[in-house]
Design a protein around this motif. Structure first.
Motif, PDB file in Angstrom:
ATOM      1  N   VAL A  23       0.895  -1.191   0.023  1.00  0.00           N
ATOM      2  CA  VAL A  23       0.076  -0.129  -0.132  1.00  0.00           C
ATOM      3  C   VAL A  23       0.701   1.195   0.111  1.00  0.00           C
ATOM      4  CG1 VAL A  23      -1.779  -1.307   1.285  1.00  0.00           C
ATOM      5  CG2 VAL A  23      -0.162   0.147   2.468  1.00  0.00           C
ATOM      6  N   THR A  24       0.257   2.347  -0.151  1.00  0.00           N
ATOM      7  CA  THR A  24       0.932   3.745  -0.319  1.00  0.00           C
ATOM      8  C   THR A  24       1.214   4.117   0.859  1.00  0.00           C
ATOM      9  OG1 THR A  24      -0.261   4.009  -2.480  1.00  0.00           O
ATOM     10  CG2 THR A  24       1.225   5.840  -1.490  1.00  0.00           C
ATOM     11  N   LEU A  25       0.360   4.137   1.947  1.00  0.00           N
ATOM     12  CA  LEU A  25       0.636   4.549   3.318  1.00  0.00           C
ATOM     13  C   LEU A  25      -0.429   3.661   4.182  1.00  0.00           C
ATOM     14  CD1 LEU A  25       1.590   6.783   5.284  1.00  0.00           C
ATOM     15  CD2 LEU A  25      -0.395   8.007   4.642  1.00  0.00           C
ATOM     16  N   THR A  26       0.323   3.298   5.185  1.00  0.00           N
ATOM     17  CA  THR A  26      -0.450   2.842   6.408  1.00  0.00           C
ATOM     18  C   THR A  26      -0.596   3.556   7.581  1.00  0.00           C
ATOM     19  OG1 THR A  26       0.277   0.750   5.883  1.00  0.00           O
ATOM     20  CG2 THR A  26      -0.438   0.762   8.216  1.00  0.00           C
ATOM     21  N   ILE A  27      -2.050   4.106   8.078  1.00  0.00           N
ATOM     22  CA  ILE A  27      -2.014   4.974   9.124  1.00  0.00           C
ATOM     23  C   ILE A  27      -2.567   3.910  10.394  1.00  0.00           C
ATOM     24  CG2 ILE A  27      -3.912   6.600  10.299  1.00  0.00           C
ATOM     25  CD1 ILE A  27      -4.170   7.986   7.550  1.00  0.00           C
ATOM     26  N   VAL A  28      -1.718   4.162  11.395  1.00  0.00           N
ATOM     27  CA  VAL A  28      -2.083   3.071  12.684  1.00  0.00           C
ATOM     28  C   VAL A  28      -2.743   3.759  13.532  1.00  0.00           C
ATOM     29  CG1 VAL A  28      -0.845   1.927  14.302  1.00  0.00           C
ATOM     30  CG2 VAL A  28      -0.099   1.915  12.098  1.00  0.00           C
ATOM     31  N   LYS A  29      -3.823   3.570  13.823  1.00  0.00           N
ATOM     32  CA  LYS A  29      -4.989   4.446  15.018  1.00  0.00           C
ATOM     33  C   LYS A  29      -4.597   3.942  16.484  1.00  0.00           C
ATOM     34  CE  LYS A  29      -7.414   6.956  15.102  1.00  0.00           C
ATOM     35  NZ  LYS A  29      -8.798   6.743  15.004  1.00  0.00           N
ATOM     36  N   GLY A  30      -4.853   4.833  17.288  1.00  0.00           N
ATOM     37  CA  GLY A  30      -4.936   4.563  18.821  1.00  0.00           C
ATOM     38  C   GLY A  30      -3.800   3.869  19.431  1.00  0.00           C
ATOM     39  N   ASP A  31      -3.920   4.094  20.958  1.00  0.00           N
ATOM     40  CA  ASP A  31      -2.927   3.780  21.708  1.00  0.00           C
ATOM     41  C   ASP A  31      -2.214   2.422  21.593  1.00  0.00           C
ATOM     42  OD1 ASP A  31      -1.875   5.370  24.351  1.00  0.00           O
ATOM     43  OD2 ASP A  31      -2.078   3.224  24.991  1.00  0.00           O
ATOM     44  N   LEU A  32      -3.153   1.228  21.608  1.00  0.00           N
ATOM     45  CA  LEU A  32      -2.535   0.097  21.595  1.00  0.00           C
ATOM     46  C   LEU A  32      -1.939  -0.199  20.168  1.00  0.00           C
ATOM     47  CD1 LEU A  32      -2.292  -2.879  22.528  1.00  0.00           C
ATOM     48  CD2 LEU A  32      -4.782  -3.489  21.730  1.00  0.00           C
ATOM     49  N   ASN A  33      -2.369   0.246  19.235  1.00  0.00           N
ATOM     50  CA  ASN A  33      -1.533  -0.131  17.949  1.00  0.00           C
ATOM     51  C   ASN A  33      -0.310   0.569  17.841  1.00  0.00           C
ATOM     52  OD1 ASN A  33      -3.348  -1.814  16.672  1.00  0.00           O
ATOM     53  ND2 ASN A  33      -4.882  -0.360  16.100  1.00  0.00           N
ATOM     54  N   TYR A  34      -0.216   1.923  18.649  1.00  0.00           N
ATOM     55  CA  TYR A  34       0.941   2.681  18.978  1.00  0.00           C
ATOM     56  C   TYR A  34       1.970   1.604  19.425  1.00  0.00           C
ATOM     57  CZ  TYR A  34       4.038   6.381  19.467  1.00  0.00           C
ATOM     58  OH  TYR A  34       5.381   7.512  19.358  1.00  0.00           O
ATOM     59  N   ARG A  35       1.388   1.225  20.576  1.00  0.00           N
ATOM     60  CA  ARG A  35       2.379   0.370  21.338  1.00  0.00           C
ATOM     61  C   ARG A  35       3.100  -0.741  20.483  1.00  0.00           C
ATOM     62  NH1 ARG A  35      -1.247  -1.313  26.203  1.00  0.00           N
ATOM     63  NH2 ARG A  35       0.357  -2.606  26.546  1.00  0.00           N
ATOM     64  N   ARG A  36       2.073  -1.387  19.795  1.00  0.00           N
ATOM     65  CA  ARG A  36       2.643  -2.343  18.726  1.00  0.00           C
ATOM     66  C   ARG A  36       3.598  -1.960  17.850  1.00  0.00           C
ATOM     67  NH1 ARG A  36      -1.962  -6.289  17.018  1.00  0.00           N
ATOM     68  NH2 ARG A  36      -0.027  -7.660  16.735  1.00  0.00           N
ATOM     69  N   LEU A  37       3.208  -0.541  17.356  1.00  0.00           N
ATOM     70  CA  LEU A  37       3.925  -0.164  16.322  1.00  0.00           C
ATOM     71  C   LEU A  37       5.302   0.224  16.931  1.00  0.00           C
ATOM     72  CD1 LEU A  37       4.119   0.811  13.402  1.00  0.00           C
ATOM     73  CD2 LEU A  37       3.386   3.208  14.405  1.00  0.00           C
ATOM     74  N   VAL A  38       5.534   0.718  17.818  1.00  0.00           N
ATOM     75  CA  VAL A  38       6.824   1.235  18.082  1.00  0.00           C
ATOM     76  C   VAL A  38       7.607   0.109  19.002  1.00  0.00           C
ATOM     77  CG1 VAL A  38       6.273   3.740  17.899  1.00  0.00           C
ATOM     78  CG2 VAL A  38       6.318   2.718  20.238  1.00  0.00           C
ATOM     79  N   GLY A  39       6.662  -0.855  19.688  1.00  0.00           N
ATOM     80  CA  GLY A  39       7.363  -1.467  20.934  1.00  0.00           C
ATOM     81  C   GLY A  39       6.883  -1.103  22.345  1.00  0.00           C
ATOM     82  N   ASP A  40       6.438  -1.931  22.929  1.00  0.00           N
ATOM     83  CA  ASP A  40       5.971  -1.431  24.211  1.00  0.00           C
ATOM     84  C   ASP A  40       7.135  -1.500  25.302  1.00  0.00           C
ATOM     85  OD1 ASP A  40       3.640  -0.363  25.574  1.00  0.00           O
ATOM     86  OD2 ASP A  40       3.468  -2.487  26.776  1.00  0.00           O
ATOM     87  N   ARG A  41       7.942  -0.274  25.008  1.00  0.00           N
ATOM     88  CA  ARG A  41       9.009  -0.226  26.005  1.00  0.00           C
ATOM     89  C   ARG A  41       9.134   1.106  26.491  1.00  0.00           C
ATOM     90  NH1 ARG A  41      13.304  -3.988  24.674  1.00  0.00           N
ATOM     91  NH2 ARG A  41      12.534  -5.584  23.173  1.00  0.00           N
ATOM     92  N   ARG A  42      10.177   1.113  27.609  1.00  0.00           N
ATOM     93  CA  ARG A  42      10.339   2.303  28.193  1.00  0.00           C
ATOM     94  C   ARG A  42      11.432   3.218  27.195  1.00  0.00           C
ATOM     95  NH1 ARG A  42       7.567   2.669  32.590  1.00  0.00           N
ATOM     96  NH2 ARG A  42       6.911   0.831  33.805  1.00  0.00           N
ATOM     97  N   TRP A  43      11.031   3.796  26.180  1.00  0.00           N
ATOM     98  CA  TRP A  43      11.790   4.490  25.284  1.00  0.00           C
ATOM     99  C   TRP A  43      11.977   5.858  25.929  1.00  0.00           C
ATOM    100  CZ3 TRP A  43      14.038   1.878  21.707  1.00  0.00           C
ATOM    101  CH2 TRP A  43      13.465   0.722  21.093  1.00  0.00           C
ATOM    102  N   ALA A  44      13.134   6.321  25.650  1.00  0.00           N
ATOM    103  CA  ALA A  44      13.182   7.798  25.938  1.00  0.00           C
ATOM    104  C   ALA A  44      12.389   8.762  25.343  1.00  0.00           C
ATOM    105  CB  ALA A  44      14.800   8.324  25.875  1.00  0.00           C
ATOM    106  N   PRO A  45      11.563   9.453  25.672  1.00  0.00           N
ATOM    107  CA  PRO A  45      10.646  10.223  24.823  1.00  0.00           C
ATOM    108  C   PRO A  45      11.069  10.887  23.482  1.00  0.00           C
ATOM    109  CG  PRO A  45      10.124  10.708  27.061  1.00  0.00           C
ATOM    110  CD  PRO A  45      11.510  10.076  27.094  1.00  0.00           C
ATOM    111  N   THR A  46      12.452  11.146  23.679  1.00  0.00           N
ATOM    112  CA  THR A  46      13.174  11.961  22.429  1.00  0.00           C
ATOM    113  C   THR A  46      13.709  10.898  21.300  1.00  0.00           C
ATOM    114  OG1 THR A  46      14.989  11.936  23.742  1.00  0.00           O
ATOM    115  CG2 THR A  46      13.785  13.999  23.664  1.00  0.00           C
ATOM    116  N   THR A  47      13.361   9.560  21.493  1.00  0.00           N
ATOM    117  CA  THR A  47      14.030   8.494  20.837  1.00  0.00           C
ATOM    118  C   THR A  47      13.032   8.860  19.406  1.00  0.00           C
ATOM    119  OG1 THR A  47      14.213   6.984  22.525  1.00  0.00           O
ATOM    120  CG2 THR A  47      14.040   6.046  20.318  1.00  0.00           C
TER     121      THR A  47
END
Length: 390
Positions: free
Chosen positions: A310-334
């Motif tokens: 697809v041309t673009l994937t839009i990922v909605k919501g909090d749970l999908n965000y956690r799954r997208l970036v990895g549910d980790r304690r990233w530094a917020p500026t990562t």
């Protein structure tokens, strides 16, 4: 995952933390809500009682060997985590497995009368039928005189902020309802100017919640199709109920009926969507991995190929965000681009903040948020973000 050094995986074992409160308070509250919403029989009540006790005092138990998804969950981690405390394993996993166990307790996967009955449907329907939904749909009439660009921006922000209607969040978060009615605050990150140029060809939207969040998602898709910003759209929903509010095919149908049955512009949007589904410009997709307790970095090859096409994937919501970036304690500026570098195509996240994980903030924004609200800004649902990795 990318070469960025991995941050610690978020667990639920810290008393007073948001993940701990979800496991210790929200999950028991959800069990009680589900019990009261249906006239379940003794078998379901016994199973719900057992799950309530297990969540409070026990360890993770494997699925029965005759469960239809026993092998799938074994691959996803039950062989590894069975026998361990709910609090000592990755929070994303334990939270997801709780909902699988809840579905099992009420007979969703069984062969009896309660087979395939969504235990969260009364909550979803109540929200969809609420007077607030009428007010939101009526507001669409005011957009009709606006330019396509103005309508697009309004509908994008409607899709973004609609996430605050998440029912699981509202069941237990103190003050969430009043916060949801407060003036919309500034976004903590806003890449919307980078999002619009990426819209063409086929858009994939990975939906999150049903009801008053799914409707704005559908309205955005209808606008993009009608204006020719995209040629096709694929709406990824859950193959079965997952977290309390998560959208399934039945919820898509309910949302379309709600739109087509409304007066004014809402009905026009609804009929356009109905026609788009009939002629194939809008497709609904339910992949099993949508209910997996794993980050998208672990997605199977067939789903990776779908996102790559697809041309673009839009990922909605909090749970999908956690799954997208990895549910980790990233530094917020990562950098968001670093933690999503594995994704097989351009990806955007639309999310209101309702859990601790966050990436892609600049240092000044993080400092200002911490000074004003300490860490409450991460979980209160009063801040949001639009992030893009092209």
């Amino acid at each position: 995952m990318p070469e960025t050094p991995a941050a610690p995986v978020i667990l639920g074992n810290e008393p007073g933390s948001f993940p701990h409160s979800v496991l210790a308070e929200r999950h028991p509250a959800i069990i009680r809500q589900v019990r009261d919403a249906f006239p379940y029989g003794p078998a379901q009540h016994r199973a719900l009682d057992a799950l309530l006790k297990n969540c409070a005092e026990g360890a993770v138990e494997p699925l029965a060997t005759d469960a239809p998804d026993h092998a799938q969950w074994a691959d996803w981690g039950t062989d590894e985590y069975a026998g361990q405390s709910w609090y000592e394993i990755p929070w994303l996993w334990s939270e997801s497995y709780f909902y699988r166990q809840l579905l099992g307790a009420v007979g969703y996967f069984g062969t009896g009368a309660w087979q395939a009955i969504d235990p969260f449907r009364p909550f979803k329907r109540a929200e969809l039928d609420a007077p607030e939904t009428d007010e939101e749909l009526a507001a669409l009439d005011a957009l009709e005189g606006k330019s396509p660009e103005e309508r697009g921006r309004a509908l994008l922000h409607g899709s973004l902020w609609g996430n605050r209607a998440d029912l699981g969040f509202r069941l237990s978060a103190a003050g969430a309802e009043s916060a949801a009615q407060a003036p919309v605050p500034a976004l903590v990150a806003d890449d919307s100017d980078r999002l619009w140029p990426l819209l063409s060809g086929t858009l994939c939207l990975v939906a999150d919640n049903a009801g008053r969040e799914l409707i704005p998602d559908l309205l955005l898709i209808a606008h993009l199709l009608d204006e020719g910003r995209v040629e096709r759209a694929v709406l990824h929903i859950k193959p079965h109920p997952y977290y309390v509010s998560d959208a399934t095919t039945a919820d898509v149908v309910d949302a379309l009926h709600r739109l087509t049955g409304a007066p004014g512009a809402a009905a026009t949007y609804g009929h356009r969507l109905w026609s788009a589904m009939a002629d194939g410009r809008l497709t609904v997709r339910a992949h099993p991995f949508s209910c997996a307790p794993l980050p998208y970095a672990d997605m199977p090859a067939d789903l990776r190929a779908e996102f790559a096409a697809v041309t673009l994937t839009i990922v909605k919501g909090d749970l999908n965000y956690r799954r997208l970036v990895g549910d980790r304690r990233w530094a917020p500026t990562t950098p968001f681009a670093d933690v999503t570098a594995y994704f097989p195509g351009p990806v955007a996240a639309l999310r209101t903040l309702k859990s601790d994980v966050i990436t892609g903030l600049d240092a000044d924004t993080e400092a200002a948020l911490a000074a004003a609200e300490e860490q409450r800004w991460r979980t209160g649902g009063t801040h949001a973000l639009i992030q893009v990795r092209a």
